[in-house]
Design an enzyme around this catalytic site. Structure first.
Site, PDB file in Angstrom:
ATOM      1  N   LEU A  93       0.838  -1.205   0.000  1.00  0.00           N
ATOM      2  CA  LEU A  93       0.000   0.000   0.000  1.00  0.00           C
ATOM      3  C   LEU A  93       0.869   1.249   0.000  1.00  0.00           C
ATOM      4  O   LEU A  93       1.946   1.259   0.605  1.00  0.00           O
ATOM      5  CB  LEU A  93      -0.865   0.025   1.272  1.00  0.00           C
ATOM      6  CG  LEU A  93      -1.932  -1.049   1.385  1.00  0.00           C
ATOM      7  CD1 LEU A  93      -2.517  -1.081   2.795  1.00  0.00           C
ATOM      8  CD2 LEU A  93      -3.038  -0.786   0.372  1.00  0.00           C
ATOM      9  N   GLU A 126     -10.237   0.900   8.133  1.00  0.00           N
ATOM     10  CA  GLU A 126     -10.065  -0.250   9.023  1.00  0.00           C
ATOM     11  C   GLU A 126      -8.641  -0.274   9.556  1.00  0.00           C
ATOM     12  O   GLU A 126      -7.745   0.293   8.933  1.00  0.00           O
ATOM     13  CB  GLU A 126     -10.352  -1.536   8.253  1.00  0.00           C
ATOM     14  CG  GLU A 126      -9.289  -1.833   7.197  1.00  0.00           C
ATOM     15  CD  GLU A 126      -9.742  -2.798   6.111  1.00  0.00           C
ATOM     16  OE1 GLU A 126     -10.715  -2.479   5.407  1.00  0.00           O
ATOM     17  OE2 GLU A 126      -9.111  -3.849   5.985  1.00  0.00           O
ATOM     18  N   LYS A 128      -4.855  -1.181  10.246  1.00  0.00           N
ATOM     19  CA  LYS A 128      -3.799  -1.852   9.489  1.00  0.00           C
ATOM     20  C   LYS A 128      -3.076  -2.761  10.474  1.00  0.00           C
ATOM     21  O   LYS A 128      -2.412  -2.292  11.399  1.00  0.00           O
ATOM     22  CB  LYS A 128      -2.838  -0.821   8.900  1.00  0.00           C
ATOM     23  CG  LYS A 128      -1.749  -1.451   8.063  1.00  0.00           C
ATOM     24  CD  LYS A 128      -0.961  -0.389   7.323  1.00  0.00           C
ATOM     25  CE  LYS A 128       0.005  -0.997   6.327  1.00  0.00           C
ATOM     26  NZ  LYS A 128       1.045  -1.803   6.940  1.00  0.00           N
ATOM     27  N   ASP A 130      -0.459  -5.208  12.085  1.00  0.00           N
ATOM     28  CA  ASP A 130       0.985  -5.336  11.938  1.00  0.00           C
ATOM     29  C   ASP A 130       1.396  -6.796  12.049  1.00  0.00           C
ATOM     30  O   ASP A 130       1.829  -7.267  13.099  1.00  0.00           O
ATOM     31  CB  ASP A 130       1.679  -4.490  13.021  1.00  0.00           C
ATOM     32  CG  ASP A 130       3.131  -4.258  12.698  1.00  0.00           C
ATOM     33  OD1 ASP A 130       3.559  -4.630  11.593  1.00  0.00           O
ATOM     34  OD2 ASP A 130       3.842  -3.698  13.556  1.00  0.00           O
ATOM     35  N   ARG A 149       3.315 -13.614   1.072  1.00  0.00           N
ATOM     36  CA  ARG A 149       3.392 -12.638  -0.002  1.00  0.00           C
ATOM     37  C   ARG A 149       4.688 -12.764  -0.806  1.00  0.00           C
ATOM     38  O   ARG A 149       4.690 -12.580  -2.018  1.00  0.00           O
ATOM     39  CB  ARG A 149       3.302 -11.240   0.604  1.00  0.00           C
ATOM     40  CG  ARG A 149       3.290 -10.212  -0.458  1.00  0.00           C
ATOM     41  CD  ARG A 149       3.064  -8.843   0.100  1.00  0.00           C
ATOM     42  NE  ARG A 149       3.999  -8.000  -0.592  1.00  0.00           N
ATOM     43  CZ  ARG A 149       4.305  -6.781  -0.289  1.00  0.00           C
ATOM     44  NH1 ARG A 149       3.737  -6.218   0.725  1.00  0.00           N
ATOM     45  NH2 ARG A 149       5.151  -6.102  -0.986  1.00  0.00           N
ATOM     46  N   TYR A 236      -9.126  -9.414   5.009  1.00  0.00           N
ATOM     47  CA  TYR A 236      -9.483  -8.045   4.611  1.00  0.00           C
ATOM     48  C   TYR A 236      -9.477  -7.819   3.103  1.00  0.00           C
ATOM     49  O   TYR A 236      -9.732  -6.717   2.641  1.00  0.00           O
ATOM     50  CB  TYR A 236      -8.577  -7.015   5.283  1.00  0.00           C
ATOM     51  CG  TYR A 236      -7.085  -7.270   5.124  1.00  0.00           C
ATOM     52  CD1 TYR A 236      -6.486  -7.250   3.867  1.00  0.00           C
ATOM     53  CD2 TYR A 236      -6.290  -7.536   6.228  1.00  0.00           C
ATOM     54  CE1 TYR A 236      -5.136  -7.482   3.727  1.00  0.00           C
ATOM     55  CE2 TYR A 236      -4.929  -7.771   6.090  1.00  0.00           C
ATOM     56  CZ  TYR A 236      -4.355  -7.748   4.834  1.00  0.00           C
ATOM     57  OH  TYR A 236      -3.032  -7.987   4.689  1.00  0.00           O
ATOM     58  N   LYS A 324      -0.526   5.980   8.268  1.00  0.00           N
ATOM     59  CA  LYS A 324       0.309   5.403   9.310  1.00  0.00           C
ATOM     60  C   LYS A 324       0.222   6.208  10.604  1.00  0.00           C
ATOM     61  O   LYS A 324       0.066   7.436  10.576  1.00  0.00           O
ATOM     62  CB  LYS A 324       1.782   5.364   8.848  1.00  0.00           C
ATOM     63  CG  LYS A 324       2.022   4.574   7.572  1.00  0.00           C
ATOM     64  CD  LYS A 324       1.716   3.109   7.691  1.00  0.00           C
ATOM     65  CE  LYS A 324       2.869   2.333   8.264  1.00  0.00           C
ATOM     66  NZ  LYS A 324       3.986   2.119   7.356  1.00  0.00           N
ATOM     67  N   CYS A 429      36.248  11.749  -0.839  1.00  0.00           N
ATOM     68  CA  CYS A 429      35.643  10.446  -0.553  1.00  0.00           C
ATOM     69  C   CYS A 429      36.500   9.696   0.464  1.00  0.00           C
ATOM     70  O   CYS A 429      37.700   9.513   0.241  1.00  0.00           O
ATOM     71  CB  CYS A 429      35.532   9.647  -1.848  1.00  0.00           C
ATOM     72  SG  CYS A 429      35.035   7.942  -1.583  1.00  0.00           S
ATOM     73  N   CYS A 432      38.104   6.475  -1.498  1.00  0.00           N
ATOM     74  CA  CYS A 432      39.067   6.498  -2.606  1.00  0.00           C
ATOM     75  C   CYS A 432      39.762   7.846  -2.716  1.00  0.00           C
ATOM     76  O   CYS A 432      40.574   8.044  -3.615  1.00  0.00           O
ATOM     77  CB  CYS A 432      38.392   6.143  -3.925  1.00  0.00           C
ATOM     78  SG  CYS A 432      37.296   7.428  -4.551  1.00  0.00           S
ATOM     79  N   CYS A 447      30.916  11.234  -4.433  1.00  0.00           N
ATOM     80  CA  CYS A 447      32.285  10.896  -4.813  1.00  0.00           C
ATOM     81  C   CYS A 447      32.348  10.897  -6.337  1.00  0.00           C
ATOM     82  O   CYS A 447      31.473  10.355  -7.002  1.00  0.00           O
ATOM     83  CB  CYS A 447      32.618   9.517  -4.263  1.00  0.00           C
ATOM     84  SG  CYS A 447      33.996   8.728  -5.076  1.00  0.00           S
ATOM     85  N   CYS A 453      36.245   4.020  -7.603  1.00  0.00           N
ATOM     86  CA  CYS A 453      35.989   4.058  -6.161  1.00  0.00           C
ATOM     87  C   CYS A 453      35.567   2.651  -5.732  1.00  0.00           C
ATOM     88  O   CYS A 453      34.529   2.151  -6.167  1.00  0.00           O
ATOM     89  CB  CYS A 453      34.891   5.064  -5.832  1.00  0.00           C
ATOM     90  SG  CYS A 453      34.436   5.020  -4.085  1.00  0.00           S
TER      91      CYS A 453
HETATM   92  S1  IVH Z   1      -5.261  -4.175   1.973  1.00  0.00           S
HETATM   93  C1  IVH Z   1      -4.112  -4.426  -2.565  1.00  0.00           C
HETATM   94  N1  IVH Z   1      -5.902  -4.026   4.498  1.00  0.00           N
HETATM   95  O1  IVH Z   1      -0.304  -3.941   4.883  1.00  0.00           O
HETATM   96  C2  IVH Z   1      -3.840  -4.082  -1.150  1.00  0.00           C
HETATM   97  N2  IVH Z   1      -3.638  -4.522   3.957  1.00  0.00           N
HETATM   98  O2  IVH Z   1       1.569  -2.099   3.707  1.00  0.00           O
HETATM   99  C3  IVH Z   1      -4.209  -5.154  -0.212  1.00  0.00           C
HETATM  100  N3  IVH Z   1      -2.212  -4.915   5.888  1.00  0.00           N
HETATM  101  O3  IVH Z   1       0.724  -6.048   2.294  1.00  0.00           O
HETATM  102  C4  IVH Z   1      -3.872  -4.820   1.173  1.00  0.00           C
HETATM  103  N4  IVH Z   1      -3.748  -4.626   7.421  1.00  0.00           N
HETATM  104  O4  IVH Z   1       0.047  -7.106   4.532  1.00  0.00           O
HETATM  105  C5  IVH Z   1      -4.912  -4.235   3.614  1.00  0.00           C
HETATM  106  N5  IVH Z   1      -6.597  -3.929   6.685  1.00  0.00           N
HETATM  107  C6  IVH Z   1      -5.638  -4.129   5.809  1.00  0.00           C
HETATM  108  C7  IVH Z   1      -4.333  -4.443   6.214  1.00  0.00           C
HETATM  109  C8  IVH Z   1      -3.343  -4.620   5.254  1.00  0.00           C
HETATM  110  C9  IVH Z   1      -2.476  -4.914   7.197  1.00  0.00           C
HETATM  111  C10 IVH Z   1      -0.872  -5.135   5.329  1.00  0.00           C
HETATM  112  C11 IVH Z   1      -0.809  -6.073   4.148  1.00  0.00           C
HETATM  113  C12 IVH Z   1      -0.155  -5.277   3.059  1.00  0.00           C
HETATM  114  C13 IVH Z   1       0.566  -4.244   3.830  1.00  0.00           C
HETATM  115  C14 IVH Z   1       0.851  -3.019   3.001  1.00  0.00           C
END
Ligand code: IVH
Length: 750
Positions: A93, A126, A128, A130, A149, A236, A324, A429, A432, A447, A453
């Site tokens: 993302l 929603e 994210k 971790d 992935r 998700y 974020k 540098c 070198c 450099c 180098c």
């Molecule tokens: S959507 C096409 N939804 O964040 C995009 N990703 O930084 C599909 N992740 O690779 C991702 N929570 O592993 C989506 N609610 C959420 C998520 C989420 C965590 C992760 C996912 C992605 C990564 C990108």
């Protein structure tokens, strides 16, 4: 291996002796793998030994050794998993860091879709999670495959491990024939604490954070270990589907829930960026009490048909973004400033810090970016950190944003030692001793040593063999350093890698006879190199390590030119126009400076003359340059840097020699059956059913090349109302011309 006695026929003495041999062999294999970073036996052979060991232990449980290889968790990492090519790529993302970025995200989507500022446009918001993403493939309702992935295209087959996770249904009802469910594997805080307590009791290494614990647990070759780890899963998203799930993101998530998946209860539908940000604050407020780690909020366009229209950039969807949370901070002492020389010659100052924990990770280095940053100035001469410079001995505040290298956010002047002196940035540098210069407008001092180098040469080589480039097994950072310093069998340029075996064969001091090498490791290395003689064009372009040409740019270039020679020739054609572009830029910069400094008149005149002279480029050059810089995501900076690399005699010679060793695989045509695949299309005039950006992205997704100007190479002109000179030129050249509806009918979108 052939003369092994079947386990059932082993005597106790034989079993004991064999377990001892196996323990020694597996230990040696692990050490070679980890310490020397040069595996001595193949993964398959390793697995055979490990299985044999387990079988003997199962028959003679009393003979199991205290140092049994069966108990050594994670000794051999993930190389042993089979690879899975994702039917639909797993993307990452884009990021938003503040409210303004969220507003920009909404604006850019509206612009792309041609929606007004007030047209209704809903999003989902929603947490994210971790953790690490996982793709689950169901066929006729049965879970048949789970894959990590990986690099987005190829992941690891972790099906056996996924089957041990309670949140993942083995069987679902009412699903489409093919259904790929995607989501995040994670570990809760409570489970993480308990796992680390158990690790401590059994003498195992504790995990740094729940994410690492989840990743380490999912990527176990032995699924019994995964089973003992309390992993969870939130769904998700999805990959391949034989039938659509719903019309909106929200409804699709509800369907996943209906199939028995856990979905996040904090998912909301939002009608505006204001509502998205409000929900972000709400989630942020609950962050500490959720019981699992999240690192932001993900926004997605709710309407799935709009998601379809928006599509993807090279590695991220246009229809989603991650907002974020602010990074975590910590204070520590700056012990030294070192200068590292990168593959493009950039002198990068690195802060050596007294180790400190930031967000669960011990940090002892941080980037200081460049000399202005150390001095407390930004690129435009404005203040950063309120203008405070950074000195050795200072107390500095460091932070980590996502996975990126820690940065220095602040300096505590009240704690500055009396003898702390301002840092003087080197002008030579350190590797070198060539002069290191800063070009006008460049924040970075570089450099000038080029390939003489050693730091630049070796960094370029490390990049060349890295995972996203040639990815040569057994030829990592350490081996590159060794070969680069080697006098008998040196690797100084990428092409030297591909002559290594031949040179080795002519040599008396064979690689296999050297310290740390053996017959197997040497022949494994040669085999790994042979394997990479055939390389996808995008990887090759990325591997060259040209400034500004990252993975995404390389992929865009490969998709556009489709062929190495076509790209090289186009760059040669475009060279005069590239130089004209630079001359014009320099003239402009000189004028800006002159406004502030009268004394530089002569310099401006010189730059202006050069610009005027360079302006006079042929139409072919101008069109090749426009063709390059018109590629979505490729700007003038990348274009110039690429053009410089190909026009530099030494570098070009190195590319040519390398090329002769390789078989270059063109990118897969995105859609060979499409009626416009391989054709060059020009859009002109007003488009009414889609924006220009959307039309271009759609055409490119169908394998067409979109150009900004009409030439003999143009196959098709799509002309909307108000088309002018381009339509006339197309008519003169007899090029097929369609209106927007004709175009939509042609590509089957009418
Ligand atoms: S959507 C096409 N939804 O964040 C995009 N990703 O930084 C599909 N992740 O690779 C991702 N929570 O592993 C989506 N609610 C959420 C998520 C989420 C965590 C992760 C996912 C992605 C990564 C990108």
């Amino acid at each position: 291996m052939n003369d092994l006695i079947v386990v059932d026929a082993l005597t106790e003495a034989q079993a004991r002796a064999e377990l001892e041999r196996l323990a020694a062999a597996l230990l040696r294999a692990n050490e070679a793998y980890h310490t020397a970073d040069a595996p001595e036996i193949s993964d398959a052979d390793y697995d055979v030994l490990k299985r044999r060991n387990a079988e003997i232990e199962a028959r003679f449980p009393d003979l199991k050794r205290a140092d049994s290889p069966s108990d050594q968790v994670g000794a051999r990492p993930a190389e042993g998993f089979a690879k899975v090519t994702h039917a639909v790529r797993m993307l990452s993302l884009g990021n938003a860091f503040d409210d303004e970025d969220v507003a920009d995200f909404d604006r850019s989507i509206r612009k792309y879709l041609g929606l007004s500022d007030v047209a209704p446009l809903a999003y989902t918001a929603e947490p994210k999670i971790d953790g690490l993403s996982l793709s689950l493939r169901y066929e006729n309702g049965a879970l048949i495959q789970a894959a990590t992935r990986g690099d987005g295209e190829v992941g690891e087959n972790v099906t056996a491990n996924a089957r041990t996770i309670a949140d993942i249904p083995q069987q679902i009802n009412g699903a489409p024939e093919v259904l790929e469910v995607r989501g995040e594997v994670y570990m809760s805080h409570a489970d993480f604490e308990a796992l680390n307590a158990r690790q401590a009791e059994t003498g195992g290494k504790p995990f740094a954070n729940p994410r690492n614990a989840a990743a380490g647990s999912l990527r176990q070759l032995d699924s019994q270990i995964t089973r003992a780890r309390p992993l969870r899963f939130f769904a998700y998203s999805w990959g391949q589907l034989s039938a659509t799930l719903a019309e909106t993101q929200m409804a699709a998530i509800e369907r996943l829930q209906g199939f028995g998946f856990q979905t996040n209860l904090l998912t909301r539908r939002c009608a505006s960026p204001q509502e998205m940000i409000a929900h972000y604050r709400e989630i942020e407020a609950q962050r500490a009490t959720l019981g699992y780690d999240i690192d932001g909020v993900v926004y997605k366009v709710d309407d799935l048909s709009l998601q379809g229209r928006l599509g993807f950039r090279s590695t991220t969807p246009r229809w989603a973004i991650a907002h974020k949370f602010p990074a975590e901070l910590a204070w520590t002492r700056l012990e030294a400033i070192d200068i590292q020389v990168g593959r493009t010659g950039a002198l990068s100052p690195v802060a050596r810090l007294a180790p400190v924990t930031v967000g669960g990770v011990v940090v002892s280095n941080a980037t200081l970016h460049n000399e202005d940053y150390i001095a407390g100035r930004d690129a435009k001469g404005g203040e950063i950190r309120g203008g405070k410079d950074v000195r050795v001995g200072d107390w500095v505040q460091v932070y980590r944003a996502g996975d990126v290298i820690p940065k220095v956010a602040d300096v505590d002047l009240s704690k500055r030692p009396d003898d702390a002196a301002p840092y003087i940035f080197p002008t030579r540098c350190p590797e070198c001793d060539s002069t290191a210069i800063r070009e006008e407008g460049d924040a970075v001092r570089r450099c000038t040593g080029g390939l003489i180098c050693p730091a630049q040469a070796v960094e370029k080589l490390k990049h060349f063999v890295s995972r996203k480039a040639f990815d040569i097994e057994g030829l990592g950072t350490k081996q590159i350093e060794m070969f680069h310093a080697d006098e008998v069998l040196p690797i100084n340029t990428p092409a030297d890698i591909f002559t290594l075996q031949e040179r080795d064969a002519q040599n008396l001091a064979r690689l296999k006879n050297r310290d740390g090498w053996g017959d197997t490791s040497a022949s494994n290395l040669f085999a790994a190199i042979e394997e990479k003689r055939t390389i996808p064009l995008a990887r090759l372009i990325f591997a060259l390590g040209i400034r500004h040409v990252g993975e995404v740019g390389a992929r865009d270039l490969a998709l556009h030119y489709r062929d190495w020679d076509a790209m090289a020739n186009a760059l040669d054609d475009a060279r005069p126009a590239a130089l004209a572009h630079r001359a014009a830029d320099e003239a402009e910069a000189a004028e800006r400076i002159a406004a502030a400094d009268e004394g530089r008149r002569a310099k401006i005149k010189e730059a202006r003359d050069a610009a005027t002279a360079a302006c006079d480029v042929s139409e072919a050059a101008a069109s090749a340059w426009a063709d390059l810089t018109d590629i979505d995501g490729i700007g003038a900076a990348l274009g110039l840097s690429l053009s410089d690399a190909f026009a530099n005699t030494d570098e070009r010679a190195a590319f040519d020699v390398l090329r002769a060793h390789l078989t270059i695989v063109p990118p897969e045509a995105p859609a060979t059956e499409s009626p416009v695949a391989g054709k060059t299309v020009v859009f002109t005039g007003t488009l009414e059913k889609m924006t220009r950006a959307e039309a271009k992205a759609r055409a490119e997704a169908l394998g067409a090349k979109v150009s900004g100007s009409v030439s003999k190479k143009t196959d098709l002109l799509v002309a909307g109302p108000g088309a002018g000179s381009k339509a006339r030129k197309a008519a003169e050249l007899g090029i097929e011309t369609l209106d927007e509806d004709g175009w939509l009918a042609l590509i089957g979108d009418a």
